[in-house]
Design a protein around this motif. Structure first.
Motif, PDB file in Angstrom:
ATOM      1  N   GLU A 174       0.361 -16.472   8.513  1.00 15.96           N
ATOM      2  CA  GLU A 174      -0.420 -16.362   9.569  1.00 15.96           C
ATOM      3  C   GLU A 174       0.563 -16.795  10.745  1.00 15.96           C
ATOM      4  O   GLU A 174       0.554 -15.956  11.819  1.00 15.96           O
ATOM      5  CB  GLU A 174      -1.774 -16.737   9.841  1.00 15.96           C
ATOM      6  CG  GLU A 174      -2.833 -16.069   8.719  1.00 15.96           C
ATOM      7  CD  GLU A 174      -4.083 -16.660   8.697  1.00 15.96           C
ATOM      8  OE1 GLU A 174      -4.234 -18.015   9.655  1.00 15.96           O
ATOM      9  OE2 GLU A 174      -5.251 -16.289   8.347  1.00 15.96           O
ATOM     10  N   LYS A 305      -2.872  -9.966   0.543  1.00 20.49           N
ATOM     11  CA  LYS A 305      -2.854  -8.894   1.717  1.00 20.49           C
ATOM     12  C   LYS A 305      -1.903  -9.326   2.813  1.00 20.49           C
ATOM     13  O   LYS A 305      -1.205  -8.634   3.371  1.00 20.49           O
ATOM     14  CB  LYS A 305      -4.231  -8.947   2.338  1.00 20.49           C
ATOM     15  CG  LYS A 305      -4.162  -8.220   3.479  1.00 20.49           C
ATOM     16  CD  LYS A 305      -5.820  -8.210   3.863  1.00 20.49           C
ATOM     17  CE  LYS A 305      -6.091  -7.251   5.131  1.00 20.49           C
ATOM     18  NZ  LYS A 305      -5.642  -8.015   6.551  1.00 20.49           N
ATOM     19  N   HIS A 306      -1.728 -10.728   2.922  1.00 19.46           N
ATOM     20  CA  HIS A 306      -0.854 -11.355   3.906  1.00 19.46           C
ATOM     21  C   HIS A 306       0.631 -10.973   3.583  1.00 19.46           C
ATOM     22  O   HIS A 306       1.409 -10.873   4.343  1.00 19.46           O
ATOM     23  CB  HIS A 306      -1.232 -12.880   4.136  1.00 19.46           C
ATOM     24  CG  HIS A 306      -2.314 -13.216   5.169  1.00 19.46           C
ATOM     25  ND1 HIS A 306      -2.249 -12.721   6.253  1.00 19.46           N
ATOM     26  CD2 HIS A 306      -3.626 -13.793   4.874  1.00 19.46           C
ATOM     27  CE1 HIS A 306      -3.326 -12.934   7.099  1.00 19.46           C
ATOM     28  NE2 HIS A 306      -4.125 -13.717   6.085  1.00 19.46           N
ATOM     29  N   LEU A 308       1.918  -8.653   1.619  1.00 20.79           N
ATOM     30  CA  LEU A 308       2.017  -7.283   1.665  1.00 20.79           C
ATOM     31  C   LEU A 308       2.387  -6.876   3.245  1.00 20.79           C
ATOM     32  O   LEU A 308       3.403  -6.058   3.428  1.00 20.79           O
ATOM     33  CB  LEU A 308       1.155  -6.514   1.041  1.00 20.79           C
ATOM     34  CG  LEU A 308       1.248  -6.610  -0.465  1.00 20.79           C
ATOM     35  CD1 LEU A 308      -0.103  -5.870  -1.047  1.00 20.79           C
ATOM     36  CD2 LEU A 308       2.511  -5.769  -0.848  1.00 20.79           C
ATOM     37  N   GLU A 309       1.432  -7.670   4.256  1.00 22.48           N
ATOM     38  CA  GLU A 309       1.459  -7.108   5.454  1.00 22.48           C
ATOM     39  C   GLU A 309       3.101  -7.833   6.238  1.00 22.48           C
ATOM     40  O   GLU A 309       3.523  -7.088   7.014  1.00 22.48           O
ATOM     41  CB  GLU A 309       0.505  -8.063   6.066  1.00 22.48           C
ATOM     42  CG  GLU A 309      -0.866  -7.140   6.288  1.00 22.48           C
ATOM     43  CD  GLU A 309      -2.116  -7.573   6.789  1.00 22.48           C
ATOM     44  OE1 GLU A 309      -2.014  -8.742   7.323  1.00 22.48           O
ATOM     45  OE2 GLU A 309      -3.098  -7.113   6.818  1.00 22.48           O
ATOM     46  N   ALA A 310       3.396  -8.865   5.565  1.00 26.18           N
ATOM     47  CA  ALA A 310       4.850  -9.641   5.889  1.00 26.18           C
ATOM     48  C   ALA A 310       5.734  -8.687   5.565  1.00 26.18           C
ATOM     49  O   ALA A 310       6.920  -8.638   6.057  1.00 26.18           O
ATOM     50  CB  ALA A 310       4.823 -11.082   5.335  1.00 26.18           C
ATOM     51  N   HIS A 311       5.548  -7.726   4.505  1.00 27.74           N
ATOM     52  CA  HIS A 311       6.890  -6.713   4.184  1.00 27.74           C
ATOM     53  C   HIS A 311       6.348  -5.519   4.630  1.00 27.74           C
ATOM     54  O   HIS A 311       7.031  -4.574   4.587  1.00 27.74           O
ATOM     55  CB  HIS A 311       6.610  -6.570   2.508  1.00 27.74           C
ATOM     56  CG  HIS A 311       7.248  -7.538   1.616  1.00 27.74           C
ATOM     57  ND1 HIS A 311       6.636  -8.889   1.407  1.00 27.74           N
ATOM     58  CD2 HIS A 311       8.161  -7.514   0.975  1.00 27.74           C
ATOM     59  CE1 HIS A 311       7.464  -9.536   0.485  1.00 27.74           C
ATOM     60  NE2 HIS A 311       8.455  -8.654   0.482  1.00 27.74           N
ATOM     61  N   ASN A 312       5.408  -5.475   5.792  1.00 25.17           N
ATOM     62  CA  ASN A 312       5.058  -4.319   6.345  1.00 25.17           C
ATOM     63  C   ASN A 312       4.470  -3.110   5.449  1.00 25.17           C
ATOM     64  O   ASN A 312       4.937  -1.900   5.641  1.00 25.17           O
ATOM     65  CB  ASN A 312       6.206  -3.706   7.173  1.00 25.17           C
ATOM     66  CG  ASN A 312       6.768  -4.388   8.460  1.00 25.17           C
ATOM     67  OD1 ASN A 312       5.835  -5.209   9.044  1.00 25.17           O
ATOM     68  ND2 ASN A 312       7.955  -4.883   8.504  1.00 25.17           N
ATOM     69  N   GLU A 313       3.728  -3.612   4.425  1.00 25.78           N
ATOM     70  CA  GLU A 313       3.331  -2.618   3.245  1.00 25.78           C
ATOM     71  C   GLU A 313       1.693  -2.912   3.566  1.00 25.78           C
ATOM     72  O   GLU A 313       1.147  -3.853   4.233  1.00 25.78           O
ATOM     73  CB  GLU A 313       3.905  -3.075   2.082  1.00 25.78           C
ATOM     74  CG  GLU A 313       5.124  -3.135   1.788  1.00 25.78           C
ATOM     75  CD  GLU A 313       5.788  -1.791   1.981  1.00 25.78           C
ATOM     76  OE1 GLU A 313       5.137  -0.798   2.115  1.00 25.78           O
ATOM     77  OE2 GLU A 313       7.067  -1.868   2.140  1.00 25.78           O
ATOM     78  N   LYS A 314       1.040  -1.871   2.486  1.00 26.52           N
ATOM     79  CA  LYS A 314      -0.492  -1.970   2.827  1.00 26.52           C
ATOM     80  C   LYS A 314      -0.910  -1.990   1.228  1.00 26.52           C
ATOM     81  O   LYS A 314      -0.420  -1.851   0.408  1.00 26.52           O
ATOM     82  CB  LYS A 314      -0.951  -0.849   3.300  1.00 26.52           C
ATOM     83  CG  LYS A 314      -0.635  -0.647   4.764  1.00 26.52           C
ATOM     84  CD  LYS A 314      -0.973   0.718   5.413  1.00 26.52           C
ATOM     85  CE  LYS A 314      -0.708   0.768   7.025  1.00 26.52           C
ATOM     86  NZ  LYS A 314      -1.141   2.207   7.565  1.00 26.52           N
ATOM     87  N   THR A 316      -4.788  -1.150  -0.576  1.00 22.53           N
ATOM     88  CA  THR A 316      -6.014  -0.437  -0.793  1.00 22.53           C
ATOM     89  C   THR A 316      -6.709  -0.938  -2.109  1.00 22.53           C
ATOM     90  O   THR A 316      -6.189  -1.191  -3.157  1.00 22.53           O
ATOM     91  CB  THR A 316      -5.965   1.010  -0.362  1.00 22.53           C
ATOM     92  OG1 THR A 316      -5.325   1.614  -1.441  1.00 22.53           O
ATOM     93  CG2 THR A 316      -5.377   1.331   0.809  1.00 22.53           C
TER      94      THR A 316
END
Length: 336
Positions: A174, A305-306, A308-314, A316
Motif C-alpha cells: 500500500e 489483489k495488491h 497484481l495491482e502492483a504489476h498493473n494487472e487485474k 476477477t
C-alpha cells in the motif's frame, strides 16, 4: 510528510523487541539451571509470545493511525478543491457534509480494522497461553504430554508470525515500498511447481489438481516470480481448502488480446453474490468458523489483489452456488 515518524516508531519497536528477546534468553537459558530444560523453553516461548503481541500490535496501530490520518487529510483537500466550483452558499453546506462523511467512514474503518487485528492476534495468543499454563500447572512432568503441548504452542506462534508477516506485506504494497523484480518467466512451469508443492495437501482430501489441457510450449510473461508464485499458491490453496472432498481444482491459461489470463477453478460450495464485492477485504471471511478451522491469516486474497495491482494487472471472480468458484487474473506476455 509522515514517513519519518512511521520509520522511527518501527525502529523503536524493533530495538525494544531485540532487547526483550536478549533479556528473556539470558533469564531462561543462562540463569535457570539447564536441568529444567522444558521449563526454560516453555517460559521463553510464553514471554516471547506476549512481548511479540504487544510490540507488533503497537507498531501496527502506529502505522494504521498515521496512514488513516494522511488519507483523511487528502480527502479533505480533494473535497475542498471540488467545492471551489460550486456557489459559496452550497459550498459551505457541502463541505460540512463531506467532512462529516469522511470522519464517519474513517471511524468505522478504524473500528473494524483494529477489531479484526486484535481478534486475529488474540486467537493464537490465547491458544499458546492455554497450553503453556497447563504445562506450568504440572503437566510438564508428563513426558507424553509436554512435547505435544509445546508443539501445539509453537503452531500458535507460527500463526502469529504468519499474520504479522502478511500485514507487513500489505503495508509495503500500500505504501509502494515493495520493489518488484520483473523478469521473463514461463508461467506454465511456475504453475507446475506450485501445484506439485500443494499436491500432498490436496491428496489428504482426495482432491485432484490438474490443468484444463496440455501445454506443451512455454508461455512467457513479465513478472516478479516470487510474488506471482505467492498469488498462485494463495489461489490454488484456497481452491483446495474450500473444495468438496474428492473434487477437482482446474488451472487454465488463455490468451486474450494483449494479455495472458490464468484461471483457478474449484468445485466447492461457491460464494454468494452478496459476498463477492467484499472477498478481497482484509480479514473478510464468508464462513468465519470454517475459515479459521482451515487456518490462514484471512489476508491471502487481499495480498493477491495488491500484488497484481502492483504489476498493473487485474483479478476477477465468478461463482455459482453449489458448483464452484473461478478466480481469473491477467499477466503481461513477453513478446520478444
Amino acid at each position: 510528510m509522515r514517513s519519518k515518524p512511521i520509520k522511527r516508531v518501527a525502529l523503536q519497536r524493533t530495538i525494544a523487541l531485540l532487547l526483550f528477546l536478549i533479556v528473556a534468553y539470558i533469564l531462561f537459558f543462562k540463569i535457570i539451571p539447564k536441568k529444567l530444560y522444558f521449563l526454560n523453553v516453555t517460559g521463553f516461548v510464553l514471554v516471547l509470545t506476549i512481548g511479540f503481541y504487544f510490540i507488533i500490535y503497537g507498531w501496527l496501530s502506529s502505522i494504521f493511525f498515521t496512514k488513516t490520518e494522511r488519507k483523511h487529510k487528502n480527502n479533505l483537500l480533494a473535497n475542498a478543491n471540488i467545492g471551489k466550483i460550486v456557489p459559496a452558499k452550497d459550498n459551505l453546506q457541502s463541505d460540512k457534509q463531506d467532512k462529516m462523511d469522511v470522519l464517519i467512514e474513517r471511524d468505522n474503518y478504524r473500528k473494524e480494522f483494529m477489531g479484526n487485528v486484535s481478534h486475529e492476534l488474540k486467537t493464537p495468543l490465547f491458544t499458546v497461553q492455554g497450553y503453556l499454563l497447563t504445562l506450568a500447572d504440572g503437566a510438564i512432568e508428563d513426558k507424553s504430554v509436554r512435547k505435544n503441548y509445546i508443539n501445539r504452542a509453537l503452531k500458535g506462534v507460527d500463526r502469529l508470525m504468519e499474520i504479522v508477516e502478511d500485514l507487513n506485506t500489505i503495508s509495503k504494497l500500500e505504501e509502494g515500498n515493495l520493489v518488484l523484480k520483473k523478469e521473463k518467466w514461463n508461467i506454465v512451469s511456475l504453475l507446475k511447481v506450485v501445484m506439485s508443492g500443494l499436491e500432498l495437501k490436496a491428496k489428504k482430501r482426495d482432491i485432484i489438481l490438474q490443468f484444463d489441457k496440455t501445454y506443451p510450449l512455454p508461455i512467457f510473461v513479465v513478472i516478479d516470480k516470487k510474488r506471482i508464485q505467492q498469488v498462485c499458491v494463495n489461489l490454488i490453496e484456497n481452491a483446495i481448502k474450500y473444495n468438496k472432498n474428492g473434487g477437482v481444482v482446474e488451472v487454465g491459461i488463455r490468451r486474450l488480446e494483449d494479455k495472458i489470463i490464468v484461471q483457478v477453478k474449484d468445485e466447492g460450495e461457491g460464494i454468494p453474490d452478496e459476498n463477492l464485492p467484499r472477498i478481497f477485504e482484509r480479514f473478510y471471511r464468508i464462513d468465519t468458523a470454517r475459515a479459521r478451522s482451515q487456518g490462514g491469516s484471512g489476508l491471502g486474497l487481499t495480498i493477491v489483489k495488491h500484488i497484481l495491482e502492483a504489476h498493473n494487472e487485474k483479478i476477477t471472480v465468478a461463482s455459482e452456488p453449489k458448483k464452484g468458484t473461478t478466480f481469473s487474473f491477467t499477466l503481461t506476455p513477453k513478446l520478444y
